[in-house]
Scaffold this motif. Structure first.
Motif, mmCIF file in Angstrom:
data_model
loop_
_atom_site.group_PDB
_atom_site.id
_atom_site.type_symbol
_atom_site.label_atom_id
_atom_site.label_comp_id
_atom_site.label_asym_id
_atom_site.label_seq_id
_atom_site.Cartn_x
_atom_site.Cartn_y
_atom_site.Cartn_z
ATOM 1 N N LEU A 1 52.419 23.808 39.568
ATOM 2 C CA LEU A 1 50.936 24.148 39.829
ATOM 3 C C LEU A 1 50.610 24.435 40.651
ATOM 4 N N LEU A 2 49.694 25.091 39.927
ATOM 5 C CA LEU A 2 48.694 26.340 40.938
ATOM 6 C C LEU A 2 47.365 25.325 41.499
ATOM 7 N N VAL A 3 46.932 25.097 42.730
ATOM 8 C CA VAL A 3 45.744 24.769 43.256
ATOM 9 C C VAL A 3 44.760 25.822 43.499
ATOM 10 N N LEU A 4 43.595 26.207 42.345
ATOM 11 C CA LEU A 4 41.847 27.552 43.487
ATOM 12 C C LEU A 4 41.420 26.496 44.235
ATOM 13 N N GLY A 5 40.965 27.462 44.470
ATOM 14 C CA GLY A 5 39.932 26.681 46.261
ATOM 15 C C GLY A 5 40.588 25.788 46.689
ATOM 16 N N ALA A 6 41.745 25.822 47.293
ATOM 17 C CA ALA A 6 42.928 24.854 47.397
ATOM 18 C C ALA A 6 42.224 24.184 48.862
ATOM 19 N N SER A 7 41.332 24.649 49.069
ATOM 20 C CA SER A 7 41.135 23.870 51.017
ATOM 21 C C SER A 7 39.846 23.209 50.718
ATOM 22 N N GLY A 8 39.300 22.955 49.724
ATOM 23 C CA GLY A 8 37.741 22.157 48.938
ATOM 24 C C GLY A 8 38.342 20.828 49.481
ATOM 25 N N GLY A 9 37.884 19.619 48.882
ATOM 26 C CA GLY A 9 37.611 18.580 48.882
ATOM 27 C C GLY A 9 38.689 18.260 48.170
ATOM 28 N N ASP B 1 41.871 24.483 38.089
ATOM 29 C CA ASP B 1 40.437 25.353 38.827
ATOM 30 C C ASP B 1 39.028 24.311 39.126
ATOM 31 N N PRO B 2 38.913 24.138 40.355
ATOM 32 C CA PRO B 2 37.917 23.188 40.824
ATOM 33 C C PRO B 2 36.437 25.039 41.037
ATOM 34 N N VAL B 3 36.923 25.833 40.667
ATOM 35 C CA VAL B 3 36.119 27.499 41.282
ATOM 36 C C VAL B 3 35.614 28.182 40.344
ATOM 37 N N GLY B 4 36.051 28.730 39.010
ATOM 38 C CA GLY B 4 35.632 29.674 38.206
ATOM 39 C C GLY B 4 35.792 31.052 38.536
ATOM 40 N N GLY B 5 34.610 31.041 37.733
ATOM 41 C CA GLY B 5 34.320 32.572 38.332
ATOM 42 C C GLY B 5 34.686 33.783 37.860
ATOM 43 N N GLU B 6 35.376 34.745 38.358
ATOM 44 C CA GLU B 6 36.333 36.180 38.851
ATOM 45 C C GLU B 6 37.638 35.343 38.861
ATOM 46 N N TYR B 7 37.933 33.927 39.200
ATOM 47 C CA TYR B 7 39.329 34.250 39.165
ATOM 48 C C TYR B 7 39.994 33.270 37.962
ATOM 49 N N SER B 8 39.357 32.327 37.599
ATOM 50 C CA SER B 8 39.331 32.209 36.001
ATOM 51 C C SER B 8 40.526 32.644 35.483
ATOM 52 N N GLU B 9 39.798 33.835 34.647
ATOM 53 C CA GLU B 9 40.683 34.530 33.641
ATOM 54 C C GLU B 9 41.845 34.998 34.597
ATOM 55 N N ALA B 10 41.964 35.650 35.383
ATOM 56 C CA ALA B 10 43.330 35.930 36.346
ATOM 57 C C ALA B 10 44.351 34.674 36.544
ATOM 58 N N THR C 1 29.830 30.771 38.502
ATOM 59 C CA THR C 1 29.955 30.814 37.698
ATOM 60 C C THR C 1 30.887 30.649 36.758
ATOM 61 N N ILE C 2 30.512 30.642 35.316
ATOM 62 C CA ILE C 2 31.130 29.779 34.248
ATOM 63 C C ILE C 2 31.493 30.919 33.651
ATOM 64 N N PRO C 3 33.073 30.960 33.992
ATOM 65 C CA PRO C 3 33.619 32.291 33.662
ATOM 66 C C PRO C 3 34.137 32.073 31.435
#
Length: 324
Positions: free
Chosen positions: A143-151, A214-223, A243-245
């Motif tokens: 499992l990969l979690v983006l924005g992993a330190s948020g709520g 992915d709760p972040v979106g933006g430039e990190y989503s496609e990567a 930003t909605i990717p």
């Protein structure tokens, strides 16, 4: 009663604290005297008119509440006046009183204080629904979690590990990643300094990750998606970057991967029985000491605009809570 009011869509500084009439419940509702209300990133979008739905102005924001039942509707059977509860509303939480639908209001564990209870429902409800119901995360998967330190991100790290996954946490600073490691992350990626796609491939020996949260979106989503495994599941949880990717649709085709939407609030309303089962599981895990929200800081009701600005400025790890 006092309440934080949004009279026009805009920044947190436009919110005002006002005196409001007391509330009365309908047949399947309860009035809760609010003791604490957790802040979630969508709160910052709702007050700006940028969320999936726009409440009719004026309104009181806040959704993640804990408190004491003050009054119950005629058809409410599982709660009584005086019960200590926590629950979820689409709006109304930043106030001394709130009306809560009875099917999203639950008895609080005696082991929980009110700030912890107000940090629980949205973060853990969203993440558990995402991993269990939408991704069907299996033991041994990555499992990969983006924005992993948020709520919600930190809850996903903790739950993913508890569910038997190998967890890779991605965040923007070493301090945030250290907290993720304390919550169970096996490996970490600092995507402000490291190339996300390359690091995913390196950490998974080119196999890719089975589930992306992915709760972040933006430039990190496609990567991130470019590092997904065969038959992987990409969970669309939110867009904290603002930003909605736009995703090239050849990517899910090449990996036979799935893009899966996660809207826990609507799920909780449409499937109250399943949501109740999920909540009972989460409460059991909390009582056993297996999960616990991380509270970054607490604020008074009048300080709600300041707290919301802290969230917007990306200064928060875990949860902020308004104590009433």
């Amino acid at each position: 009663m006092k309440a934080i009011r949004c009279k026009e869509f805009g920044p947190p500084s436009a919110l005002v604290l006002e005196e409001m009439p007391g509330l009365k419940p309908k047949a399947k509702e309860v009035v809760v005297q609010v003791k604490a209300c957790g802040i979630n990133f969508p709160d910052t979008l709702i007050i700006q008119g940028l969320y999936q739905f726009k409440p009719e102005l004026p309104f009181t924001p806040g959704s993640d509440i804990a408190g004491v039942v003050k009054e119950i509707g005629d058809k409410v059977k599982h709660l009584a006046v005086g019960d200590e509860v926590f629950g979820f509303v689409f709006s109304g939480g930043f106030a001394e009183e709130v009306v809560v639908p009875s099917n999203t209001c639950f008895l609080k564990s005696k082991k929980m204080d009110f700030p912890i209870a107000a940090s629980f429902m949205v973060a853990y409800g969203t993440s558990y629904h995402a991993l269990k119901d939408r991704a069907k995360l299996a033991k041994g998967e990555t499992l990969l979690v983006l924005g992993a330190s948020g709520g919600v991100g930190l809850a996903a790290v903790e739950l993913g590990k508890l569910m038997g996954a190998k967890v890779i946490a991605a965040a923007s600073t070493e301090e945030k990643l250290q907290l993720c490691r304390e919550y169970g992350a096996d490996q970490t990626i600092n995507y402000s300094k490291e190339d996300l796609k390359s690091e995913i491939k390196k950490l998974t020996e080119n196999k890719g990750v089975d589930v992306i949260y992915d709760p972040v979106g933006g430039e990190y989503s496609e990567a991130a998606f470019r590092g997904i495994a065969w038959e992987g599941r990409y969970l669309v949880v939110g867009f904290a970057t603002g930003t909605i990717p736009k995703m090239p649709l050849n990517l899910p085709l090449l990996k036979t991967a799935s893009i899966v939407g996660v809207f826990w609030g609507d799920f909780a309303m449409r499937n109250p029985k399943v949501n109740m089962e999920n909540t009972r599981t989460l409460m059991k895990w909390y009582d056993e000491g297996r999960i616990k929200p991380h509270i970054h800081k607490t604020y008074e009701l009048k300080e709600t605009p300041m707290a919301l600005q802290e969230i917007m400025d990306r200064k928060v790890m875990g949860k902020l809570v308004i104590e009433v």
